[in-house]
Design a protein around this motif. Structure first.
Motif, PDB file in Angstrom:
ATOM      1  N   GLY A  73       0.815  -1.204   0.000  1.00 20.70           N
ATOM      2  CA  GLY A  73       0.000   0.000   0.000  1.00 20.70           C
ATOM      3  C   GLY A  73       0.848   1.251   0.000  1.00 20.70           C
ATOM      4  N   GLY A  74       1.975   1.233   0.688  1.00 21.91           N
ATOM      5  CA  GLY A  74       2.846   2.403   0.729  1.00 21.91           C
ATOM      6  C   GLY A  74       3.417   2.743  -0.627  1.00 21.91           C
ATOM      7  N   PHE A  75       4.028   1.757  -1.303  1.00 20.91           N
ATOM      8  CA  PHE A  75       4.637   2.129  -2.593  1.00 20.91           C
ATOM      9  C   PHE A  75       3.573   2.276  -3.667  1.00 20.91           C
ATOM     10  N   ALA A  76       2.413   1.606  -3.523  1.00 19.87           N
ATOM     11  CA  ALA A  76       1.330   1.846  -4.487  1.00 19.87           C
ATOM     12  C   ALA A  76       0.843   3.289  -4.384  1.00 19.87           C
ATOM     13  N   CYS A  77       0.652   3.757  -3.159  1.00 22.60           N
ATOM     14  CA  CYS A  77       0.297   5.168  -2.976  1.00 22.60           C
ATOM     15  C   CYS A  77       1.396   6.079  -3.496  1.00 22.60           C
ATOM     16  N   GLY A  78       2.633   5.637  -3.307  1.00 17.55           N
ATOM     17  CA  GLY A  78       3.753   6.435  -3.819  1.00 17.55           C
ATOM     18  C   GLY A  78       3.716   6.560  -5.325  1.00 17.55           C
ATOM     19  N   PHE A  79       3.445   5.453  -6.004  1.00 11.33           N
ATOM     20  CA  PHE A  79       3.327   5.513  -7.464  1.00 11.33           C
ATOM     21  C   PHE A  79       2.196   6.456  -7.872  1.00 11.33           C
ATOM     22  N   PHE A  80       1.081   6.345  -7.153  1.00 11.56           N
ATOM     23  CA  PHE A  80      -0.053   7.222  -7.478  1.00 11.56           C
ATOM     24  C   PHE A  80       0.298   8.684  -7.228  1.00 11.56           C
ATOM     25  N   VAL A  81       0.933   8.960  -6.091  1.00 11.32           N
ATOM     26  CA  VAL A  81       1.315  10.336  -5.769  1.00 11.32           C
ATOM     27  C   VAL A  81       2.296  10.872  -6.802  1.00 11.32           C
ATOM     28  N   LEU A 355      13.039   4.889  -6.120  1.00 13.67           N
ATOM     29  CA  LEU A 355      12.855   4.610  -4.693  1.00 13.67           C
ATOM     30  C   LEU A 355      11.733   3.603  -4.474  1.00 13.67           C
ATOM     31  N   TYR A 356      10.624   3.811  -5.160  1.00 18.11           N
ATOM     32  CA  TYR A 356       9.501   2.904  -4.952  1.00 18.11           C
ATOM     33  C   TYR A 356       9.723   1.570  -5.657  1.00 18.11           C
ATOM     34  N   PHE A 357      10.603   1.563  -6.635  1.00 14.07           N
ATOM     35  CA  PHE A 357      10.965   0.284  -7.244  1.00 14.07           C
ATOM     36  C   PHE A 357      11.723  -0.575  -6.232  1.00 14.07           C
ATOM     37  N   ILE A 358      12.538   0.057  -5.401  1.00 18.75           N
ATOM     38  CA  ILE A 358      13.224  -0.694  -4.336  1.00 18.75           C
ATOM     39  C   ILE A 358      12.189  -1.324  -3.406  1.00 18.75           C
ATOM     40  N   ALA A 359      11.161  -0.513  -3.026  1.00 23.09           N
ATOM     41  CA  ALA A 359      10.102  -1.057  -2.176  1.00 23.09           C
ATOM     42  C   ALA A 359       9.363  -2.184  -2.883  1.00 23.09           C
ATOM     43  N   VAL A 362      11.477  -5.256  -2.635  1.00 22.57           N
ATOM     44  CA  VAL A 362      11.332  -5.834  -1.297  1.00 22.57           C
ATOM     45  C   VAL A 362      10.016  -6.614  -1.211  1.00 22.57           C
ATOM     46  N   PHE A 363       8.974  -6.025  -1.745  1.00 19.32           N
ATOM     47  CA  PHE A 363       7.675  -6.700  -1.746  1.00 19.32           C
ATOM     48  C   PHE A 363       7.748  -8.026  -2.499  1.00 19.32           C
ATOM     49  N   ILE A 364       8.372  -8.005  -3.671  1.00 22.81           N
ATOM     50  CA  ILE A 364       8.466  -9.225  -4.475  1.00 22.81           C
ATOM     51  C   ILE A 364       9.319 -10.272  -3.771  1.00 22.81           C
ATOM     52  N   LEU A 365      10.461  -9.838  -3.186  1.00 23.65           N
ATOM     53  CA  LEU A 365      11.317 -10.781  -2.468  1.00 23.65           C
ATOM     54  C   LEU A 365      10.577 -11.419  -1.296  1.00 23.65           C
ATOM     55  N   ASN A 366       9.804 -10.605  -0.572  1.00 20.98           N
ATOM     56  CA  ASN A 366       9.039 -11.154   0.542  1.00 20.98           C
ATOM     57  C   ASN A 366       8.009 -12.175   0.067  1.00 20.98           C
ATOM     58  N   ILE A 367       7.273 -11.800  -0.990  1.00 20.08           N
ATOM     59  CA  ILE A 367       6.238 -12.707  -1.498  1.00 20.08           C
ATOM     60  C   ILE A 367       6.861 -14.016  -1.978  1.00 20.08           C
ATOM     61  N   LEU A 368       7.944 -13.893  -2.788  1.00 23.47           N
ATOM     62  CA  LEU A 368       8.586 -15.110  -3.290  1.00 23.47           C
ATOM     63  C   LEU A 368       9.206 -15.907  -2.147  1.00 23.47           C
ATOM     64  N   GLY A 369       9.829 -15.202  -1.179  1.00 20.62           N
ATOM     65  CA  GLY A 369      10.435 -15.901  -0.050  1.00 20.62           C
ATOM     66  C   GLY A 369       9.399 -16.669   0.749  1.00 20.62           C
ATOM     67  N   GLY A 721       7.754   7.603   4.515  1.00 20.06           N
ATOM     68  CA  GLY A 721       7.742   7.188   5.913  1.00 20.06           C
ATOM     69  C   GLY A 721       7.017   5.872   6.111  1.00 20.06           C
ATOM     70  N   TRP A 722       5.929   5.722   5.364  1.00 18.92           N
ATOM     71  CA  TRP A 722       5.191   4.459   5.389  1.00 18.92           C
ATOM     72  C   TRP A 722       6.134   3.298   5.056  1.00 18.92           C
ATOM     73  N   CYS A 723       6.887   3.460   3.967  1.00 17.93           N
ATOM     74  CA  CYS A 723       7.802   2.400   3.523  1.00 17.93           C
ATOM     75  C   CYS A 723       8.931   2.194   4.543  1.00 17.93           C
ATOM     76  N   VAL A 724       9.440   3.301   5.120  1.00 14.22           N
ATOM     77  CA  VAL A 724      10.513   3.167   6.115  1.00 14.22           C
ATOM     78  C   VAL A 724      10.011   2.372   7.318  1.00 14.22           C
ATOM     79  N   PHE A 725       8.812   2.703   7.773  1.00 14.91           N
ATOM     80  CA  PHE A 725       8.241   1.966   8.901  1.00 14.91           C
ATOM     81  C   PHE A 725       8.113   0.480   8.570  1.00 14.91           C
ATOM     82  N   CYS A 726       7.625   0.201   7.375  1.00 12.14           N
ATOM     83  CA  CYS A 726       7.486  -1.204   6.962  1.00 12.14           C
ATOM     84  C   CYS A 726       8.858  -1.858   6.790  1.00 12.14           C
TER      85      CYS A 726
END
Length: 927
Positions: A73-81, A355-359, A362-369, A721-726
């Motif tokens: 949700g954080g990086f999706a909102c980031g892409f939208f923003v 920046l959001y591609f890095i997030a 991370v999302f993809i690595l978590n899902i695949l992991g 900040g959302w992404c940093v917290f996550c």
């Protein structure tokens, strides 16, 4: 407003961000060093096996999955923003330019509206006023004449009517002389024609009688159609001048009266009467001519007033034109900067996407992991024996944690500084602008702007700080779409009331000059006209003796009557009554009588009826002459009296009527001006240049700066900040969860024994099924008691979790799977309970043994213990769970074939048995 608390809050948050930037890299380095160099912080590739190990793995998986979803949700909102900010920057120039264009259009339209309302409309109204003044004969003279008509018009009509009556009487008398002469001559001929007709009829009667007919008693035609009264005995000749004689028409008197009226008419009676009417009808022309000088002065005054309006509005129009030029140059500047911002925005967008591609990574690595770890996870495998797929999942999670360590600080940089910039601006600038507090507390207060005394807006717009014009008031007025003159209080530049003050240019005395005296120029009945009317009265045409002649006119022209058709009808009745009688009509007399009837009827049409028509017309003219002549005496007296009264009224009231109508005209003209002034004032105060575009421009600037720029920046640092917290949470739980998926290097014997115990317990669950599967035919409830089976099934699951007392303390030789000659643990030497149970079974009880009967001639020979592969069995392959069908050659008894039992969802054993199609199938054994 005290902003100290607000700045303090932003400062504290920013300091926390800076502390994170300082501390987090140090923590990351320490964490990495502890893991790689010291084997601490989870770096040692060893995991202690515990009873709740699987529960921990599931818990960490769920927590990490939730964190991953939140991160998405954080990086999706980031892409939208980011897309929103790019769109806003791209449209910022065009939107601002459109707003400026609206302002320019507003200014230009305001100028056009002022020109139309104040100049074009004033030109039109002054043209109307000038037209009315130039045609004062119509605007004043006509009302004057129509005001006099009720009192004068009847007298004029009476005079003209009297003239017409006199002329008609004179013409009637002349016509009587002529008509009576013609009537007398025609009647003389008529008398002869009647006498001839009577003679012809009487001769026919006499000839018929002489021939022996028409003379018998009761057959005389005179009895039916008597000719005695077929006589014309009227007298239309002239009465002698002596008054006595055979005639009845008073020609001498008629001629005398006609001559008297003719002399009156010939004495210019009609023209003198028409002159009075003409004087009255030309009153508008008299007013026009007499007021020409006064009208010219008024026209010049109105022209001066119109010119002053144009000159007074010029400063306002010039100021608006200067605003238009400033707006045009500002628009060019904004377009230039907006193009530059658009060009550089692509680099900003690419960096944000990075920046959001890095997030996203991370999302993809978590899902695949998580997916790989769960798929490859084996609950019975020791940490050192975990599968490659599970190990890959753990490595992917560690890679995810590594990326979070690397880029969390970078994201915090672009969280703290945008927060420090956009946050205060939103709270301190945008919020107060939207609510109006910014202007109320700054420019709207007097003496708050350095270098300006009084009100800032008043000083800027009008060079007068004492004018209490506020920016908030202007915005509120424009929000209500008020006219620019009222919204900006432009009366301090141009005072419309002073410009439209008509009293400064036009006075009431100028209209007083139009009150002219014209009563001495209008005369309805002149003395000549009065004398002529009196002479006509003195002729006394009503005294003509018409009675004797009138009696002759009203009597029948023929004594028998004026309709000879009645006589012809009587004669025809005589013919019809005696038709065919030779004694009445000898020879051809009946035809002669019939011919005479036709002759009489023709005489009526050709002679009698025209004579009657001539007599009737003379009678009509006589009646008209009598009527007109009888009116002359009394009518002349009344007409003279009415004419004198009309002249008296004009002499006494015409000038006052003119003055009254001039005052009405003045009121109309002043009313035009007042209406125009009210219209101009209302339009300029309330309609001209409605300034909502100004409010729209401010709203657009707020949308562009606050919502288009600051809101995306706020959204950006919030998403960061959302992404940093996550990321922080992701580091913790991905490292935790990776421990359960990665393949360890070291493990304890107790860990291996615990795994072996779980495996053995799992094998015990299969024992009841193995017992049933080793029988050729499913046992009945009598052979296998329900209570024993239920006890066995309840015992087996408990072995999965219970640790027999002292199991872990036994020596290796006492443990299952440990050779008696060695105390060392051998994983490959483990023997499960199932294999031990199978070793104790007989050959017939082993799974897969098929017993067949072979027909050896004299009897069946049984061969037992022969094990055949499934591929060689004659048993047909069917889906699992269905009854086995065995195919045998014809004549060969079918073997007893075992079908594996299945367990239902409730733990029930369901067994399918086929025994030569002769045994009933017992499908349900309830535990």
């Amino acid at each position: 407003m005290d902003y100290s608390d607000l700045f303090l809050g932003f400062g504290v948050c920013f300091v926390l961000g800076l502390l994170f930037l300082l501390i987090f890299p140090i923590v990351a380095c320490c964490f990495c060093c502890c893991r790689t160099c010291c084997g601490k912080c989870g770096g040692k590739m060893y995991q202690k096996q515990t009873g709740n190990m699987e529960c921990k793995m599931i818990t960490f998986t769920v927590i990490l999955a939730v964190i991953t979803l939140v991160l998405s949700g954080g990086f999706a909102c980031g892409f939208f923003v980011n897309a929103r900010q790019s769109s806003e920057i791209e449209n910022m120039g065009s939107n601002t330019q459109n707003s400026l264009d609206d302002i320019l259009i507003f200014v230009n339209n305001t100028v056009d509206e002022i020109l139309f309302v104040a100049l074009n409309q004033s030109s039109w109204i002054f043209e109307v006023i000038e037209y009315d003044l130039s045609n004062v004969g119509e605007t004043v003279g006509l009302p004057v004449r129509e005001a006099l008509r009720p009192y004068v018009g009847s007298a004029i009509d009476a005079i003209l009517g009297m003239v017409a009556t006199i002329e008609a009487t004179r013409d009637g008398l002349d016509d009587m002389n002529s008509l009576v002469s013609d009537l007398d001559a025609n009647y003389t001929d008529f008398i002869e024609s009647i006498a001839d007709l009577k003679q012809d009829i009487e001769d026919l009667y006499a000839n018929c009688a002489g021939a022996g007919g028409c003379s018998a008693a009761g057959q005389d035609p005179q009895n039916t159609a008597d000719t005695t009264n077929i006589v014309a005995s009227r007298n239309f000749t002239d009465l002698p001048s002596s008054g006595t004689g055979p005639g009845y028409y008073p020609r001498t008197v008629v001629t005398a009266k006609s001559n008297g009226l003719t002399s009156v008419v010939n004495n210019d009676l009609e023209s003198s009467a028409e002159a009075g009417r003409q004087d009255f009808e030309e009153i508008p022309e008299l007013v026009q001519n007499e007021t020409d000088s006064a009208v010219g002065d008024l026209v010049n005054s109105f022209d001066d007033f119109n010119g002053e309006i144009e000159d007074g509005l010029d400063p306002m129009i010039e100021n608006l034109d200067s605003m238009s030029s400033v707006g045009s140059s500002l628009g060019d500047t904004i377009s230039e900067y907006s193009e530059t911002a658009t060009d550089y925005d692509q680099y900003r967008s690419l960096f944000v996407l990075f920046l959001y591609f890095i997030a996203l990574v991370v999302f993809i690595l978590n899902i695949l992991g998580i997916i790989f770890g769960l798929i490859g996870y084996d609950r019975y495998a020791t940490p050192t024996k975990r599968s490659m797929l599970s190990n890959i999942g753990g490595l992917l999670l560690m890679a995810s944690a590594g990326l979070c360590f690397i880029f969390a600080a970078l994201l915090m940089v672009f969280t703290s500084f945008p927060f420090l910039i956009a946050g205060p601006l939103t709270k301190i600038v945008c919020g107060p602008i939207v609510s109006g507090e910014l202007f109320e507390n700054t420019v709207d207060l007097p003496d708050t702007i350095p270098g300006t005394s009084g009100y800032y807006v008043g000083s800027t717009l009008f060079d007068n700080g004492n004018v209490s014009v506020t920016f908030t008031g202007i915005l509120d007025n424009c929000g209500d779409n008020k006219a620019a003159y009222s919204a900006f209080q432009l009366m301090h530049i141009v005072n419309i009331s002073d410009i439209l003050d008509m009293d400064s240019y036009i006075s009431d005395g100028q209209f007083d000059d139009m009150k002219v005296n014209i009563s001495d120029q209008v005369e309805i009945m002149s003395s000549e006209t009065a004398d002529n009317l009196a002479n006509a009265r003195d002729v006394n045409a009503a005294s003509i003796p018409w009675s004797d002649f009138e009696n002759e006119l009203t009597s029948d022209l023929i004594d028998i009557g004026e309709d000879l058709n009645d006589f012809a009808d009587d004669l025809q009745s005589y013919i019809d009554a005696n038709s065919g009688s030779s004694s009445v009509f000898p020879g051809s007399y009946e035809n002669d009588f019939t011919t005479m009837v036709s002759t009489i009827r023709s005489f009526q049409t050709s002679t009698v009826e025209p004579m009657v028509s001539d007599r009737d017309y003379v009678e009509y003219v006589l009646n008209a002459v009598q009527s007109n002549s009888s009116k002359i005496n009394l009518a002349v007296n009344n007409t003279i009296a009415a004419g004198d009264a009309a002249d008296t009224y004009i002499t006494n009231n015409l000038d006052s009527v003119v003055a009254s109508e001039v005052e009405n005209f003045q009121s109309t003209m002043i009313g035009y001006i007042n209406q125009f002034v009210d219209y101009i004032t209302d339009m300029i105060y309330n309609e001209v240049g409605k300034c909502r575009p100004v409010k729209n421009l401010l709203d657009n600037l707020i949308n562009t700066v606050c919502r288009g720029v600051l809101d995306p920046i706020n959204g950006w640092w919030f998403c960061n900040g959302w992404c940093v917290f996550c990321f922080i949470l992701n580091i913790i739980f991905s490292v935790k969860l990776a421990k359960f998926f990665r393949r360890m290097h070291d493990e304890d014997e107790s860990d291996a024994l615990e795994v072996q115990q779980r495996r053995n317990a799992a094998s015990e669950m299969q024992k009841p099924a193995s017992i049933i599967r080793n029988n050729q035919v499913s046992p009945s409830p009598d052979d296998f008691a329900k209570d024993e089976l239920q006890e066995e099934l309840h015992r087996v699951p408990n072995m999965l979790f219970d640790d027999p007392e002292g199991l872990k303390k036994k020596k290796g030789s006492d443990l299952p799977g440990v050779a008696s000659t060695s105390n060392e643990y051998d994983p490959d030497g483990l023997v499960d309970k199932r294999s031990q149970a199978e070793e104790t079974m007989t050959e017939d009880e082993l799974p897969g043994v098929v017993t067949t009967e072979v027909d050896g001639g004299g009897g069946g020979q049984e061969q037992a213990g022969e094990v055949k592969p499934d591929a060689e069995n004659t048993e047909a392959k069917i889906p699992e769970g269905e009854t086995t069908v065995t195919t045998e050659p014809p004549g060969t008894p079918g073997p007893a074939v075992y079908n594996p039992p299945t367990l239902s969802e409730e733990g029930q054993v369901i067994e399918n048995v086929n025994n030569n199609n002769e045994s009933n199938v017992d499908n349900d054994i309830t535990q």
